[in-house]
Structure formats: C-alpha cells, structure tokens
Write a protein that holds these residues in place. Structure first.
Motif, PDB file in Angstrom:
ATOM      1  N   LYS A  27      26.759   5.795  67.313  1.00  0.00           N
ATOM      2  CA  LYS A  27      27.140   7.204  67.502  1.00  0.00           C
ATOM      3  C   LYS A  27      28.645   7.384  67.361  1.00  0.00           C
ATOM      4  O   LYS A  27      29.113   8.369  66.773  1.00  0.00           O
ATOM      5  CB  LYS A  27      26.643   7.708  68.852  1.00  0.00           C
ATOM      6  CG  LYS A  27      25.143   7.916  68.871  1.00  0.00           C
ATOM      7  CD  LYS A  27      24.653   8.336  70.241  1.00  0.00           C
ATOM      8  CE  LYS A  27      23.136   8.401  70.242  1.00  0.00           C
ATOM      9  NZ  LYS A  27      22.576   8.712  71.547  1.00  0.00           N
ATOM     10  N   TYR A  30      29.364   7.419  63.700  1.00  0.00           N
ATOM     11  CA  TYR A  30      28.902   8.655  63.068  1.00  0.00           C
ATOM     12  C   TYR A  30      29.917   9.760  63.340  1.00  0.00           C
ATOM     13  O   TYR A  30      30.273  10.528  62.446  1.00  0.00           O
ATOM     14  CB  TYR A  30      27.528   9.079  63.588  1.00  0.00           C
ATOM     15  CG  TYR A  30      26.374   8.487  62.821  1.00  0.00           C
ATOM     16  CD1 TYR A  30      26.023   8.981  61.565  1.00  0.00           C
ATOM     17  CD2 TYR A  30      25.629   7.445  63.349  1.00  0.00           C
ATOM     18  CE1 TYR A  30      24.963   8.438  60.861  1.00  0.00           C
ATOM     19  CE2 TYR A  30      24.562   6.900  62.649  1.00  0.00           C
ATOM     20  CZ  TYR A  30      24.241   7.401  61.410  1.00  0.00           C
ATOM     21  OH  TYR A  30      23.199   6.866  60.703  1.00  0.00           O
ATOM     22  N   PHE A  35      29.924   6.328  59.289  1.00  0.00           N
ATOM     23  CA  PHE A  35      28.512   6.088  58.994  1.00  0.00           C
ATOM     24  C   PHE A  35      27.851   7.375  58.510  1.00  0.00           C
ATOM     25  O   PHE A  35      28.083   8.453  59.056  1.00  0.00           O
ATOM     26  CB  PHE A  35      27.773   5.546  60.222  1.00  0.00           C
ATOM     27  CG  PHE A  35      28.222   4.180  60.660  1.00  0.00           C
ATOM     28  CD1 PHE A  35      28.979   3.349  59.852  1.00  0.00           C
ATOM     29  CD2 PHE A  35      27.872   3.704  61.911  1.00  0.00           C
ATOM     30  CE1 PHE A  35      29.389   2.092  60.259  1.00  0.00           C
ATOM     31  CE2 PHE A  35      28.263   2.435  62.345  1.00  0.00           C
ATOM     32  CZ  PHE A  35      29.025   1.634  61.517  1.00  0.00           C
ATOM     33  N   SER A  38      21.488   5.564  58.903  1.00  0.00           N
ATOM     34  CA  SER A  38      21.111   4.233  59.401  1.00  0.00           C
ATOM     35  C   SER A  38      19.661   4.259  59.847  1.00  0.00           C
ATOM     36  O   SER A  38      19.084   5.320  60.060  1.00  0.00           O
ATOM     37  CB  SER A  38      22.017   3.803  60.566  1.00  0.00           C
ATOM     38  OG  SER A  38      21.891   4.696  61.663  1.00  0.00           O
TER      39      SER A  38
END
Length: 96
Positions: A27, A30, A35, A38
């Motif tokens: 998290k 992200y 990211f 996933s």
C-alpha cells in the motif's frame, strides 16, 4: 516499466504469517505511485507486481525491504520492459 516476480521459498504458513506487513508495504508503494498492479500467481507459488520506475537500483532497494524478502519467504526477480502495444483502455502503460 518492470515486472517483479516473487517466488515463495517457504511453506505458505510462513508466507501467510508475513502477509499483513507485506500488504502495508504494498500500500505504501501504491500511494507513492511506484506500483501499478499486483496479485497472486495461480497456482499460489508467489506473486507479481507491475512497477514503474526509471531507476532499477531504486526499485531493487524498495523490493529488498519487502517483509517477504526480509523474512526469507520469497525470492524476487525483476524484468524491465517497454510497453509498445496495449489495449486501448490501458494505453497509459506506454507512459511508464
């Protein structure tokens, strides 16, 4: 863009014991924009992360701090690629 493949090296019970801190770690990255996507592999032998980064060394430093890696339950492999074709709905991937 990078495809990160995590391969479990220990039994799933040991992987699951580190799942909560792994999710917190995901998290965080992200939120930073590193990211993009996933998820688990099928069958459940590891996971895959799509990452955007122009700096492989910086990405590898982030991956080294994954609780799965630090806990010795997963191995990480990184493949860099340049998206040249995409479905129209995800053309944004070409900009990573």
């Amino acid at each position: 863009m990078f495809i990160v493949t995590l391969t479990y090296t220990r039994p799933l019970a040991e992987v699951d014991a580190l799942m909560d801190p792994h999710m917190v770690w995901l998290k965080k990255h992200y939120e930073s924009g590193l990211f993009v996507a996933s998820g688990r592999q099928v069958p459940r032998t590891g996971g895959v992360i799509f990452a955007r980064s122009g700096d492989r060394e910086a990405l590898e430093a982030v991956l080294a701090r994954d609780p799965f890696v630090q806990g010795g339950v997963a191995r990480v492999d990184v493949t860099e690629f340049v998206p040249s074709m995409t479905a129209p709905s995800i053309e944004v991937l070409k900009t990573f």
